[in-house]
Write a protein that holds these residues in place. Structure first.
Motif, short mmCIF file in Angstrom:
data_model
loop_
_atom_site.label_atom_id
_atom_site.label_comp_id
_atom_site.label_asym_id
_atom_site.label_seq_id
_atom_site.Cartn_x
_atom_site.Cartn_y
_atom_site.Cartn_z
N UNK A 71 0.84 -1.19 0.00
CA UNK A 71 0.00 0.00 0.00
C UNK A 71 0.88 1.24 0.00
N UNK A 72 0.34 2.33 -0.53
CA UNK A 72 1.07 3.59 -0.46
C UNK A 72 1.19 4.02 1.00
N UNK A 73 2.31 4.66 1.33
CA UNK A 73 2.52 5.07 2.72
C UNK A 73 2.94 3.88 3.55
N UNK A 74 2.28 3.67 4.67
CA UNK A 74 2.60 2.55 5.55
C UNK A 74 2.15 1.24 4.91
N UNK A 75 3.06 0.32 4.73
CA UNK A 75 2.70 -0.95 4.08
C UNK A 75 2.05 -1.91 5.07
N UNK A 76 1.63 -3.07 4.54
CA UNK A 76 0.93 -4.03 5.36
C UNK A 76 1.78 -4.65 6.45
N UNK A 77 3.10 -4.71 6.22
CA UNK A 77 3.99 -5.30 7.22
C UNK A 77 4.02 -4.43 8.48
N UNK A 78 4.28 -3.14 8.29
CA UNK A 78 4.35 -2.24 9.44
C UNK A 78 2.98 -2.06 10.08
N UNK A 79 1.93 -2.02 9.26
CA UNK A 79 0.58 -1.90 9.81
C UNK A 79 0.24 -3.11 10.67
N UNK A 80 0.61 -4.29 10.19
CA UNK A 80 0.38 -5.52 10.97
C UNK A 80 1.14 -5.48 12.28
N UNK A 81 2.40 -5.03 12.22
CA UNK A 81 3.22 -4.97 13.43
C UNK A 81 2.58 -4.05 14.47
N UNK A 82 2.10 -2.89 14.03
CA UNK A 82 1.52 -1.94 14.98
C UNK A 82 0.17 -2.41 15.51
#
Length: 225
Positions: A71-82
């Motif tokens: 995804x643009x901006x924050x990707x799914x990896x970092x979103x999942x982590x948070x």
């Protein structure tokens, strides 16, 4: 079903709440439409970015999140982590088109609970949501195969010099430069007996027989400078 004073009362279960996080609006619309027909599943929100996904997850506290990876901006990896740090009870199901190692392993390490491809049938996605709500992970068959192959690969052994202490590394470096025991003792300001002790230890740890072999090892492994 419970009975109280002659009245029959039906037990009802709350639907599984699902949040969609994908930066493609048509994908979200399609998923929402399909999942809206599935019994026991309720789409409570849609996010078009990782940042919005975190905000809506905090607001709705869904049972399950369907997460896009790229995804643009924050990707799914970092979103999942948070999200998994913020809401450890929420299960993140990755729904993506990607199977490459650079994305798959990091998102699983970040806390993704299940991993599906966007080519999955609607019934498979619904089943994965129900499984996640029961605490059961679902992995695309190709993902499972990749993970099994990864764990089957032998782990690289640590180099012999990883066992050396800092002082032994210093002695090895100086030894490789051709310095005598006395030279090493003078430079490190230690006794010559101590130098001999370190030399004996490092020879044993490196698995070599003499100073010459130790020096060769040091040069081959970039330890002589």
């Amino acid at each position: 079903m419970m009975k109280a004073e002659g009245t029959m009362i039906m037990e009802t279960e709350l639907p599984i709440s699902v949040l969609l996080v994908d930066d493609h609006e048509m994908v979200r619309i399609g998923l929402a439409a399909v999942l809206g027909t599935e019994e026991g599943i309720e789409v409570v929100g849609e996010a078009g970015s990782g940042e919005e996904g975190i905000r809506l997850a905090s607001e709705y506290k869904p049972n399950v999140i369907l997460m896009d990876l790229v995804m643009d901006g924050m990707d799914g990896i970092e979103t999942t982590r948070q999200v998994t740090r913020l809401l450890p009870e929420t299960k993140v199901i990755v729904l993506t088109s990607y199977l490459d190692d650079e994305k798959m392993y990091p998102v699983i390490e970040a806390g993704a609970f299940s991993y599906l491809l966007k080519t999955s049938r609607a019934s498979e996605i619904a089943d994965a949501i129900r499984a996640a709500a029961r605490g059961q992970s679902v992995l695309e068959s190709q993902v499972a195969s990749k993970m099994m192959n990864r764990f089957r690969q032998p782990q690289a052994e640590a180099p012999a010099h990883a066992e050396l202490t800092d002082r032994e590394m210093e002695v090895l470096r100086l030894l490789a430069q051709g310095k005598s025991n006395q030279d090493i003792a003078d430079e490190l300001i230690i006794g010559i007996k101590t130098v001999k002790f370190h030399v004996t230890n490092l020879l044993a740890k490196l698995g070599v027989e003499d100073r010459t072999q130790a020096a060769i090892y040091a040069y081959k492994n970039g330890l002589a400078e």
